[in-house]
Design a protein around this motif. Structure first.
Motif, PDB file in Angstrom:
ATOM      1  N   LYS A 176     -10.975   1.552 -40.937  1.00  0.00           N
ATOM      2  CA  LYS A 176     -11.049   1.316 -42.389  1.00  0.00           C
ATOM      3  C   LYS A 176      -9.934   2.092 -43.090  1.00  0.00           C
ATOM      4  O   LYS A 176      -9.236   1.568 -43.954  1.00  0.00           O
ATOM      5  CB  LYS A 176     -12.402   1.842 -42.898  1.00  0.00           C
ATOM      6  CG  LYS A 176     -13.254   0.800 -43.572  1.00  0.00           C
ATOM      7  CD  LYS A 176     -14.408   1.537 -44.233  1.00  0.00           C
ATOM      8  CE  LYS A 176     -15.662   0.730 -44.199  1.00  0.00           C
ATOM      9  NZ  LYS A 176     -16.837   1.491 -44.619  1.00  0.00           N
ATOM     10  N   ASN A 177      -9.748   3.358 -42.678  1.00  0.00           N
ATOM     11  CA  ASN A 177      -8.706   4.185 -43.293  1.00  0.00           C
ATOM     12  C   ASN A 177      -7.322   3.600 -43.075  1.00  0.00           C
ATOM     13  O   ASN A 177      -6.477   3.635 -43.960  1.00  0.00           O
ATOM     14  CB  ASN A 177      -8.742   5.616 -42.733  1.00  0.00           C
ATOM     15  CG  ASN A 177      -9.971   6.353 -43.222  1.00  0.00           C
ATOM     16  OD1 ASN A 177     -10.568   5.981 -44.235  1.00  0.00           O
ATOM     17  ND2 ASN A 177     -10.366   7.388 -42.492  1.00  0.00           N
ATOM     18  N   LYS A 178      -7.100   3.043 -41.896  1.00  0.00           N
ATOM     19  CA  LYS A 178      -5.781   2.457 -41.605  1.00  0.00           C
ATOM     20  C   LYS A 178      -5.534   1.227 -42.482  1.00  0.00           C
ATOM     21  O   LYS A 178      -4.406   0.960 -42.892  1.00  0.00           O
ATOM     22  CB  LYS A 178      -5.662   2.064 -40.127  1.00  0.00           C
ATOM     23  CG  LYS A 178      -5.643   3.233 -39.210  1.00  0.00           C
ATOM     24  CD  LYS A 178      -4.330   4.015 -39.341  1.00  0.00           C
ATOM     25  CE  LYS A 178      -4.513   5.419 -38.830  1.00  0.00           C
ATOM     26  NZ  LYS A 178      -3.411   6.325 -39.151  1.00  0.00           N
TER      27      LYS A 178
ATOM     28  N   GLU B 235      -5.178  11.168 -32.261  1.00  0.00           N
ATOM     29  CA  GLU B 235      -6.058  12.197 -32.858  1.00  0.00           C
ATOM     30  C   GLU B 235      -6.292  13.327 -31.859  1.00  0.00           C
ATOM     31  O   GLU B 235      -6.311  14.500 -32.230  1.00  0.00           O
ATOM     32  CB  GLU B 235      -7.419  11.589 -33.241  1.00  0.00           C
ATOM     33  CG  GLU B 235      -7.351  10.532 -34.326  1.00  0.00           C
ATOM     34  CD  GLU B 235      -7.177  11.108 -35.733  1.00  0.00           C
ATOM     35  OE1 GLU B 235      -7.641  12.225 -35.982  1.00  0.00           O
ATOM     36  OE2 GLU B 235      -6.558  10.414 -36.575  1.00  0.00           O
TER      37      GLU B 235
ATOM     38  N   GLU C   1     -14.739   3.998 -39.318  1.00  0.00           N
ATOM     39  CA  GLU C   1     -14.091   4.787 -40.388  1.00  0.00           C
ATOM     40  C   GLU C   1     -12.586   4.892 -40.163  1.00  0.00           C
ATOM     41  O   GLU C   1     -11.792   4.755 -41.088  1.00  0.00           O
ATOM     42  CB  GLU C   1     -14.704   6.204 -40.457  1.00  0.00           C
ATOM     43  CG  GLU C   1     -16.061   6.243 -41.098  1.00  0.00           C
ATOM     44  CD  GLU C   1     -16.098   5.602 -42.484  1.00  0.00           C
ATOM     45  OE1 GLU C   1     -15.323   6.035 -43.348  1.00  0.00           O
ATOM     46  OE2 GLU C   1     -16.887   4.661 -42.692  1.00  0.00           O
TER      47      GLU C   1
ATOM     48  N   VAL D  84      -6.764   0.797 -45.488  1.00  0.00           N
ATOM     49  CA  VAL D  84      -6.512   1.321 -46.834  1.00  0.00           C
ATOM     50  C   VAL D  84      -5.094   1.894 -46.932  1.00  0.00           C
ATOM     51  O   VAL D  84      -4.411   1.737 -47.944  1.00  0.00           O
ATOM     52  CB  VAL D  84      -7.557   2.416 -47.179  1.00  0.00           C
ATOM     53  CG1 VAL D  84      -7.210   3.131 -48.474  1.00  0.00           C
ATOM     54  CG2 VAL D  84      -8.947   1.795 -47.273  1.00  0.00           C
ATOM     55  N   ASP D  85      -4.627   2.507 -45.824  1.00  0.00           N
ATOM     56  CA  ASP D  85      -3.283   3.113 -45.815  1.00  0.00           C
ATOM     57  C   ASP D  85      -2.164   2.080 -45.921  1.00  0.00           C
ATOM     58  O   ASP D  85      -1.009   2.434 -46.114  1.00  0.00           O
ATOM     59  CB  ASP D  85      -3.044   3.870 -44.480  1.00  0.00           C
ATOM     60  CG  ASP D  85      -3.829   5.162 -44.424  1.00  0.00           C
ATOM     61  OD1 ASP D  85      -4.346   5.578 -45.459  1.00  0.00           O
ATOM     62  OD2 ASP D  85      -3.931   5.747 -43.316  1.00  0.00           O
ATOM     63  N   ASN D  86      -2.474   0.816 -45.676  1.00  0.00           N
ATOM     64  CA  ASN D  86      -1.436  -0.227 -45.637  1.00  0.00           C
ATOM     65  C   ASN D  86      -1.746  -1.382 -46.587  1.00  0.00           C
ATOM     66  O   ASN D  86      -1.934  -2.528 -46.140  1.00  0.00           O
ATOM     67  CB  ASN D  86      -1.309  -0.767 -44.191  1.00  0.00           C
ATOM     68  CG  ASN D  86      -0.752   0.261 -43.242  1.00  0.00           C
ATOM     69  OD1 ASN D  86       0.431   0.555 -43.257  1.00  0.00           O
ATOM     70  ND2 ASN D  86      -1.623   0.831 -42.429  1.00  0.00           N
ATOM     71  N   PRO D  87      -1.780  -1.099 -47.899  1.00  0.00           N
ATOM     72  CA  PRO D  87      -2.217  -2.137 -48.844  1.00  0.00           C
ATOM     73  C   PRO D  87      -1.250  -3.315 -48.942  1.00  0.00           C
ATOM     74  O   PRO D  87      -1.640  -4.395 -49.354  1.00  0.00           O
ATOM     75  CB  PRO D  87      -2.290  -1.386 -50.177  1.00  0.00           C
ATOM     76  CG  PRO D  87      -1.387  -0.218 -50.012  1.00  0.00           C
ATOM     77  CD  PRO D  87      -1.408   0.147 -48.567  1.00  0.00           C
TER      78      PRO D  87
END
Ligand code: AMP
Length: 189
Positions: free
Chosen positions: A70-72, A39, A67, A74-77
């Protein structure tokens, strides 16, 4: 699904082992430190916010890192599992991760503690500094990171002991020997 957490002082080799084990078992390696560095390099809003914090070795805020992780997830279902490396580092983060994984119905299987002494940590990070040139691998910052580990992260060992998830591995050995132990342990899950 296999979810593993590597917990250790900076410089214990958790990143190296996490990478190897992730490759062997087809798991997604989530290194919070690397994600933050990405980032910063990309100059995102989050990166600019945390730049100075990371350089001094202080922890970035629980809210931001939770956060990001959590996003990572969600990005890898379709992931077969995750290796958490460098996250959680505080009790609040550990509780948040438990909550997220319970919602996903796949809690942590195992928390692997790689044991090294503070002296060994200093030695390894100073030699890593010569190779990788990380801005937070200097003597003053290493000491600060060690203190932060003792104060905020080490208590997580007790937290996960209560969940019967801890396994201790001697981190003061060759990479291949440590890997062989981990390979055997994870194969049995
Ligand atoms: P690492 O690469 O894991 O040694 O992390 C480098 C730096 O990133 C740390 O010294 C902190 O400034 C920041 N950092 C990494 N993971 C976390 C976390 N879980 N919580 C707060 N700060 C973190």
């Amino acid at each position: 699904m296999i979810n593993l957490l590597f917990l250790a002082r900076p410089g214990a080799g958790k990143g190296t082992q996490a990478k190897l084990i992730a490759k062997k078992f087809n798991l997604i390696h989530l290194s919070s430190g690397s994600l933050l560095r990405q980032e910063i390099t990309a100059g995102t809003e989050l990166g600019n916010k945390i730049k100075d914090t990371q350089i001094t070795g202080e922890l970035v805020s629980d809210h931001l890192i939770i956060e990001l992780i959590k996003n990572k997830l969600v990005d890898n279902p379709k992931a077969e599992g995750f290796i958490f490396d460098g996250f959680p580092r505080t009790l609040k983060q550990a509780e948040a991760l438990d909550k997220i994984l319970v919602e996903k119905k796949y809690p942590l299987n195992l928390v692997i503690v790689l044991d090294i002494t503070a002296k060994e940590m200093m030695k390894r990070l100073l030699s890593r500094a010569k190779i990788e040139g990380r801005q937070d691998d200097n003597e003053e910052t290493i000491k600060a990171r060690g203190k932060i580990y003792d104060q905020h992260t080490e208590p997580l060992i007790e937290y996960y002991k209560k969940q019967n998830k801890i396994i201790n591995i001697d981190g003061d050995r060759e990479v291949t020997k440590i890997y062989d132990d981990l390979d055997r342990i994870v194969s049995q899950l």
